[in-house]
Design an enzyme around this catalytic site. Structure first.
Site, PDB file in Angstrom:
ATOM      1  N   GLY A  41      46.909  28.087  42.286  1.00  0.00           N
ATOM      2  CA  GLY A  41      46.266  29.382  42.521  1.00  0.00           C
ATOM      3  C   GLY A  41      46.107  30.188  41.247  1.00  0.00           C
ATOM      4  O   GLY A  41      45.951  31.409  41.297  1.00  0.00           O
ATOM      5  N   ASP A  87      37.305  34.466  38.838  1.00  0.00           N
ATOM      6  CA  ASP A  87      38.141  33.626  37.981  1.00  0.00           C
ATOM      7  C   ASP A  87      37.514  33.434  36.599  1.00  0.00           C
ATOM      8  O   ASP A  87      38.186  33.536  35.565  1.00  0.00           O
ATOM      9  CB  ASP A  87      38.369  32.255  38.632  1.00  0.00           C
ATOM     10  CG  ASP A  87      38.959  32.389  40.026  1.00  0.00           C
ATOM     11  OD1 ASP A  87      39.501  33.462  40.337  1.00  0.00           O
ATOM     12  OD2 ASP A  87      38.872  31.415  40.793  1.00  0.00           O
TER      13      ASP A  87
HETATM   14  C1  GLA Z   1      39.386  31.687  44.363  1.00  0.00           C
HETATM   15  C2  GLA Z   1      37.906  31.893  44.013  1.00  0.00           C
HETATM   16  C3  GLA Z   1      37.659  33.365  43.629  1.00  0.00           C
HETATM   17  C4  GLA Z   1      38.199  34.313  44.684  1.00  0.00           C
HETATM   18  C5  GLA Z   1      39.639  33.950  45.059  1.00  0.00           C
HETATM   19  C6  GLA Z   1      40.159  34.761  46.208  1.00  0.00           C
HETATM   20  O1  GLA Z   1      40.167  31.879  43.245  1.00  0.00           O
HETATM   21  O2  GLA Z   1      37.518  31.052  42.956  1.00  0.00           O
HETATM   22  O3  GLA Z   1      36.278  33.562  43.410  1.00  0.00           O
HETATM   23  O4  GLA Z   1      37.371  34.353  45.803  1.00  0.00           O
HETATM   24  O5  GLA Z   1      39.770  32.579  45.390  1.00  0.00           O
HETATM   25  O6  GLA Z   1      40.279  36.087  45.849  1.00  0.00           O
END
Ligand code: GLA
Length: 382
Positions: free
Chosen positions: A127, A175
């Site tokens: 994550g 991200d």
């Molecule tokens: C992933 C996705 C992001 C966002 C997050 C949840 O990291 O790549 O764009 O949606 O999940 O906040």
């Protein structure tokens, strides 16, 4: 491992594989999102920051129109012809770097062949956006090697396009933004509708605090369909409320007007997390870092109960952390696996011990703990 050590290691691997030095080594960090989860693709706000860990790409141009890519993590090599490259043409880990070259060429940039060796000190599936870090490291490497003069915000969009179209994950813009635009000592307040950004000072150490990352060990993949399902649910919820996106609703109570109880819960999470991002940015502006604690707590509850994307190890970690003195804790990222963040007093050991004990009591493997100082965004290292 420091970025410099990682850069030397990947340069050495490049020489081992190819018998010559790379033209350069580029680094792109992973990210932690302080608050605002699944708000980015709903045109809302997010508040991520760049980590001191990430992905490095050692790279050199080549004249035969091929991408020769090695991943030290995958222990694998892919050779991809640029001519005719398109969505569906490459799958698995190589779709991320190849997708970036494709997206840059699609946008008309003169990117040619390259030899790439990719290495990382970021746990995958935790994550912390290791996928975006690969995209961003390759994007700045190719941009510099082929003198593509695109502002960082343009590279953000190209890297995201690679993930959306080449990898096939309908992710938002958070991200790649955190990795390419992050600044040391700051979080990045991003308005995902206007694209406006602001660097907000975020220095937990100066406030006698630390942001602890607990890698719960449960792995997730955005490609497994559950992320895409949440996105569809949000679109349906927005339609039910008669707005272009959930960002256009300011009051979480309005979600109750949706007849479908599942969609109502999804909407309530997104609308309330948008409110929490704005509140968190105000607190950071007022140097009230302790005030973040209740927001982190509320965000976790919302992700667990309304958005339903937390997982048992995350719930146990967040609860144990808060009971042992964390000011607040919550899961981060796309959900169903990955990491939890906890805002803890500097030098704290009680929180780590409590989380580890909670895992041991359930017979789960011990989680990994990472320090998470807000760090610089993507850059050339060698
Ligand atoms: C992933 C996705 C992001 C966002 C997050 C949840 O990291 O790549 O764009 O949606 O999940 O906040």
């Amino acid at each position: 491992m420091s970025g410099a050590a990682l850069a030397r290691r990947v340069a050495g691997r490049f020489r081992d594989w190819h018998g010559s030095a790379p033209e350069g080594v580029w680094h792109a960090p992973g990210r932690v999102n302080l608050i605002g989860e699944h708000t980015d693709y709903n045109s809302g706000w997010v508040l991520p920051f760049a980590l001191d860990r990430g992905v490095v790409a050692a790279a050199a141009r080549r004249g035969d129109g091929l991408l020769d890519i090695r991943s030290e993590q995958a222990g694998d090599r892919a050779t991809v012809p640029l001519a005719g490259l398109g969505p569906g043409g490459v799958t698995g880990w190589a779709a991320y770097p190849a997708g970036v070259a494709w997206a840059m060429r699609e946008a008309g940039h003169p990117v040619g062949g390259a030899t790439l060796v990719i290495d990382s000190d970021l746990p995958q599936g935790a994550g912390l956006s290791s996928s975006a870090a690969i995209e961003c490291a390759v994007a700045i490497a190719l941009a510099e090697l082929y003198q593509v003069r695109v502002p960082r915000t343009g590279l953000v969009r190209l890297a995201r396009r690679a993930e959306n179209e080449m990898v096939g994950v309908p992710s938002g813009i958070m991200d790649q933004s955190a990795s390419l635009l992050g600044e040391a000592g700051h979080a990045l307040l991003l308005d995902c509708r206007s694209g406006e950004t602001a660097a907000v000072p975020f220095d937990p150490a100066a406030a006698g605090l630390a942001l602890l990352v607990v890698d719960t060990g449960a792995r997730h993949a955005l490609t497994d369909g559950r992320y895409a399902l949440r996105r569809q649910e949000c679109e349906r919820a927005a339609r039910a409320l008669g707005v272009p996106s959930l960002r256009d609703v300011a009051d979480p109570a309005r979600a109750a007007a949706i007849g479908d109880p599942v969609l109502a819960r999804r909407a309530r999470h997104v609308i309330s997390d948008d409110c929490r991002v704005c509140a968190a940015a105000d607190l950071l502006g007022a140097h009230d870092l302790a005030g973040l604690g209740p927001l982190l707590h509320a965000s976790h509850a919302s992700l667990r109960d309304d958005f339903e994307i937390s997982w048992p190890q995350a719930d146990v970690a967040a609860e144990a952390a808060e009971r042992a003195g964390a000011l607040g804790a919550r899961m981060v990222g796309g959900g169903f696996g990955g990491s939890v963040i906890a805002l803890v007093p500097a030098g704290d050991t009680a929180v780590r011990a409590a989380v580890a004990a909670g895992y041991a009591a359930r017979g789960w493997p011990e989680p990994a703990f990472l320090a998470a100082p807000p760090s610089a965004g993507a850059r050339r290292l060698l």
